[in-house]
Design a protein around this motif. Structure first.
Motif, PDB file in Angstrom:
ATOM      1  N   GLU A   1       0.830  -1.212   0.000  1.00 55.20           N
ATOM      2  CA  GLU A   1       0.000   0.000   0.000  1.00 55.20           C
ATOM      3  C   GLU A   1       0.863   1.261   0.000  1.00 55.20           C
ATOM      4  O   GLU A   1       0.537   2.244  -0.666  1.00 55.20           O
ATOM      5  CB  GLU A   1      -0.931  -0.006   1.215  1.00 55.20           C
ATOM      6  CG  GLU A   1      -2.068  -0.984   1.109  1.00 55.20           C
ATOM      7  CD  GLU A   1      -2.999  -0.645  -0.045  1.00 55.20           C
ATOM      8  OE1 GLU A   1      -3.669   0.400  -0.006  1.00 55.20           O
ATOM      9  OE2 GLU A   1      -3.023  -1.428  -1.014  1.00 55.20           O
TER      10      GLU A   1
ATOM     11  N   TYR B   1       2.193   1.591  -3.503  1.00 52.50           N
ATOM     12  CA  TYR B   1       1.112   1.878  -4.460  1.00 52.50           C
ATOM     13  C   TYR B   1       0.722   3.357  -4.448  1.00 52.50           C
ATOM     14  O   TYR B   1       0.708   4.019  -5.491  1.00 52.50           O
ATOM     15  CB  TYR B   1      -0.082   0.981  -4.119  1.00 52.50           C
ATOM     16  CG  TYR B   1      -1.105   0.830  -5.216  1.00 52.50           C
ATOM     17  CD1 TYR B   1      -0.820   1.148  -6.534  1.00 52.50           C
ATOM     18  CD2 TYR B   1      -2.368   0.332  -4.930  1.00 52.50           C
ATOM     19  CE1 TYR B   1      -1.767   0.985  -7.528  1.00 52.50           C
ATOM     20  CE2 TYR B   1      -3.330   0.157  -5.923  1.00 52.50           C
ATOM     21  CZ  TYR B   1      -3.017   0.494  -7.221  1.00 52.50           C
ATOM     22  OH  TYR B   1      -3.957   0.330  -8.205  1.00 52.50           O
ATOM     23  N   VAL B   2       0.431   3.881  -3.262  1.00 54.38           N
ATOM     24  CA  VAL B   2       0.008   5.286  -3.199  1.00 54.38           C
ATOM     25  C   VAL B   2       1.164   6.235  -3.502  1.00 54.38           C
ATOM     26  O   VAL B   2       0.954   7.345  -3.995  1.00 54.38           O
ATOM     27  CB  VAL B   2      -0.624   5.633  -1.834  1.00 54.38           C
ATOM     28  CG1 VAL B   2      -1.879   4.828  -1.596  1.00 54.38           C
ATOM     29  CG2 VAL B   2       0.359   5.422  -0.697  1.00 54.38           C
TER      30      VAL B   2
ATOM     31  N   ALA C   1     -12.124  -1.157  -9.415  1.00 53.39           N
ATOM     32  CA  ALA C   1     -11.248  -1.587 -10.512  1.00 53.39           C
ATOM     33  C   ALA C   1     -12.033  -2.295 -11.607  1.00 53.39           C
ATOM     34  O   ALA C   1     -11.806  -2.058 -12.804  1.00 53.39           O
ATOM     35  CB  ALA C   1     -10.148  -2.495  -9.981  1.00 53.39           C
TER      36      ALA C   1
ATOM     37  N   GLN D   1       5.008   5.570 -14.626  1.00 54.18           N
ATOM     38  CA  GLN D   1       3.946   5.626 -13.623  1.00 54.18           C
ATOM     39  C   GLN D   1       2.858   4.607 -13.929  1.00 54.18           C
ATOM     40  O   GLN D   1       2.411   3.870 -13.036  1.00 54.18           O
ATOM     41  CB  GLN D   1       3.335   7.031 -13.562  1.00 54.18           C
ATOM     42  CG  GLN D   1       2.321   7.180 -12.438  1.00 54.18           C
ATOM     43  CD  GLN D   1       1.639   8.531 -12.428  1.00 54.18           C
ATOM     44  OE1 GLN D   1       1.035   8.942 -13.411  1.00 54.18           O
ATOM     45  NE2 GLN D   1       1.745   9.239 -11.309  1.00 54.18           N
TER      46      GLN D   1
ATOM     47  N   SER E   1     -11.045   5.872  -9.443  1.00 53.28           N
ATOM     48  CA  SER E   1      -9.590   5.710  -9.266  1.00 53.28           C
ATOM     49  C   SER E   1      -9.131   6.087  -7.868  1.00 53.28           C
ATOM     50  O   SER E   1      -8.158   5.531  -7.358  1.00 53.28           O
ATOM     51  CB  SER E   1      -8.845   6.555 -10.299  1.00 53.28           C
ATOM     52  OG  SER E   1      -9.136   6.128 -11.616  1.00 53.28           O
TER      53      SER E   1
ATOM     54  N   VAL F   1       1.827   1.402 -11.549  1.00 53.30           N
ATOM     55  CA  VAL F   1       0.450   1.295 -11.066  1.00 53.30           C
ATOM     56  C   VAL F   1      -0.132  -0.061 -11.449  1.00 53.30           C
ATOM     57  O   VAL F   1      -0.792  -0.729 -10.636  1.00 53.30           O
ATOM     58  CB  VAL F   1      -0.422   2.441 -11.626  1.00 53.30           C
ATOM     59  CG1 VAL F   1      -1.910   2.152 -11.408  1.00 53.30           C
ATOM     60  CG2 VAL F   1      -0.061   3.762 -10.959  1.00 53.30           C
TER      61      VAL F   1
ATOM     62  N   GLY G   1      -0.937  -2.850  -8.812  1.00 60.63           N
ATOM     63  CA  GLY G   1      -2.356  -3.193  -8.784  1.00 60.63           C
ATOM     64  C   GLY G   1      -2.569  -4.688  -8.936  1.00 60.63           C
ATOM     65  O   GLY G   1      -3.393  -5.288  -8.232  1.00 60.63           O
TER      66      GLY G   1
ATOM     67  N   ASP H   1      -3.357   6.661 -16.354  1.00 53.91           N
ATOM     68  CA  ASP H   1      -4.114   5.423 -16.346  1.00 53.91           C
ATOM     69  C   ASP H   1      -4.435   5.030 -17.791  1.00 53.91           C
ATOM     70  O   ASP H   1      -4.375   5.856 -18.702  1.00 53.91           O
ATOM     71  CB  ASP H   1      -5.395   5.600 -15.532  1.00 53.91           C
ATOM     72  CG  ASP H   1      -5.957   4.279 -15.039  1.00 53.91           C
ATOM     73  OD1 ASP H   1      -5.290   3.244 -15.232  1.00 53.91           O
ATOM     74  OD2 ASP H   1      -7.060   4.285 -14.459  1.00 53.91           O
TER      75      ASP H   1
ATOM     76  N   TYR I   1      -9.378   2.838  -5.757  1.00 51.42           N
ATOM     77  CA  TYR I   1      -8.419   1.757  -5.906  1.00 51.42           C
ATOM     78  C   TYR I   1      -6.963   2.204  -5.915  1.00 51.42           C
ATOM     79  O   TYR I   1      -6.062   1.365  -5.994  1.00 51.42           O
ATOM     80  CB  TYR I   1      -8.739   0.884  -7.132  1.00 51.42           C
ATOM     81  CG  TYR I   1      -8.527   1.505  -8.497  1.00 51.42           C
ATOM     82  CD1 TYR I   1      -7.264   1.587  -9.062  1.00 51.42           C
ATOM     83  CD2 TYR I   1      -9.614   1.953  -9.241  1.00 51.42           C
ATOM     84  CE1 TYR I   1      -7.071   2.136 -10.315  1.00 51.42           C
ATOM     85  CE2 TYR I   1      -9.434   2.486 -10.497  1.00 51.42           C
ATOM     86  CZ  TYR I   1      -8.163   2.575 -11.042  1.00 51.42           C
ATOM     87  OH  TYR I   1      -7.993   3.116 -12.289  1.00 51.42           O
ATOM     88  N   THR I   2      -6.705   3.521  -5.799  1.00 52.97           N
ATOM     89  CA  THR I   2      -5.315   3.948  -5.693  1.00 52.97           C
ATOM     90  C   THR I   2      -4.989   4.631  -4.353  1.00 52.97           C
ATOM     91  O   THR I   2      -3.847   4.589  -3.914  1.00 52.97           O
ATOM     92  CB  THR I   2      -4.941   4.956  -6.812  1.00 52.97           C
ATOM     93  OG1 THR I   2      -5.809   6.099  -6.735  1.00 52.97           O
ATOM     94  CG2 THR I   2      -5.059   4.320  -8.183  1.00 52.97           C
TER      95      THR I   2
ATOM     96  N   VAL J   1       1.441   7.414  -7.096  1.00 49.48           N
ATOM     97  CA  VAL J   1       0.426   8.358  -7.591  1.00 49.48           C
ATOM     98  C   VAL J   1       0.396   9.674  -6.811  1.00 49.48           C
ATOM     99  O   VAL J   1       0.421  10.765  -7.401  1.00 49.48           O
ATOM    100  CB  VAL J   1      -0.973   7.698  -7.550  1.00 49.48           C
ATOM    101  CG1 VAL J   1      -2.054   8.699  -7.944  1.00 49.48           C
ATOM    102  CG2 VAL J   1      -1.020   6.482  -8.462  1.00 49.48           C
TER     103      VAL J   1
END
Length: 286
Positions: free
Chosen positions: A76, A79-80, A261, A106, A281, A110, A114, A186, A284-285, A83
């Motif tokens: 986590e 992941y964050v 997602a 990026q 988004s 992601v 993901g 994305d 899930y991000t 972004v």
């Protein structure tokens, strides 16, 4: 006078960066959003960092469930961090340009992280299934060697496919506007900027989404259907409550992550809306 075909080719080769519009449609909320996402990022780092530290140093938490939880917390954070820092910088400075290479990197990270989250959530649901439905075999089935292989498989399982998908998308020619109506790079908003036929790319997005999102989600549903059936057969309400408590937070993450997602990547292209995509988004991000 320039040949129109040459002009078109020059326009394509001059494209070296995108512009992430983010939340430019609400300029009066830029600093409010910056504060909101900054606090969210701080909570993610502090909360998951604490979980990661505690599950590593506390001897009583050296069990498969907390081993997976520690890996999930580290995931986590990664992941964050792919972004949020750039989004916060864009909100603070209003400098929204991002190079083609940075955008591709990026998107690739992601997608990889993901996919890892999908696999790891499925592994965690399997761990809960074995713990609740086969408690006498739990120590044997979920030994350290098996847990390590499951986590390693979750981290590296999607790497080749997601790198290939990113390369395929950024091999497309881009023309017209270079403005991405999103807060990160994305797939759906990037494909909107591509020239020519993108059917193969759209098909690959659906295939990968089915394999890396729908299949793990289906496995989680199967695990939880067996878990719930087992819990309802427990003799006392206290036992049922204790069993449910070990699964509730995991189930909440599953619903938020997979729900948003699946809607983003598996709904028809014609129904895509930039505003809806941004909201989904966030779930899930962030």
């Amino acid at each position: 006078m320039k040949n129109p075909e040459n002009s078109s080719e020059e326009n394509l080769t001059e494209w070296m960066e995108f512009v992430l519009l983010g939340f430019a449609e609400v300029p009066h909320l830029q600093w409010f959003l910056f504060g909101l996402f900054f606090v969210s990022y701080a909570i993610v780092l502090l909360g998951n960092g604490t979980i990661l530290l505690v599950t590593r140093v506390d001897p009583s938490l050296q069990t498969p469930m907390y081993f997976f939880l520690g890996n999930f917390s580290f995931l986590e954070i990664c992941y964050v961090s792919v972004v949020l820092p750039r989004m916060l910088m864009n909100l603070a400075t209003q400098q929204r340009a991002i190079s083609l290479a940075a955008c591709a990197a990026q998107m690739c990270w992601v997608l990889i992280l993901g996919a890892t989250e999908c696999f790891l959530l499925a592994v965690m649901s399997y761990d809960r299934y074995v713990a609740i439905c086969k408690p006498l075999h739990y120590a044997l089935v979920m030994n350290h060697n098996v847990c390590t292989k499951l986590v390693a498989g979750s981290w590296i399982g999607g790497v080749p496919v997601q790198i290939g998908q990113t390369f395929q998308i950024f091999s497309l020619p881009f023309c017209g506007s270079n403005q991405i109506n999103h807060f990160f790079c994305d797939i759906p908003p990037i494909l909107k900027l591509a020239c020519g036929e993108t059917f193969i790319n759209q098909l690959m997005v659906y295939i990968v989404a089915v394999l890396f999102v729908s299949v793990p989600f289906l496995l989680i549903l199967i695990s939880y259907s067996k878990i719930i059936s087992k819990i309802l057969k427990l003799p006392s309400a206290t036992s049922q409550s204790k069993a449910f408590s070990t699964c509730s937070s995991h189930l909440a993450v599953v619903v938020l992550f997979f729900g948003s997602a699946i809607i983003t990547y598996l709904r028809p292209k014609s129904s895509h809306s930039s505003g809806t995509d941004k909201v989904l988004s966030v779930f899930y991000t962030i």
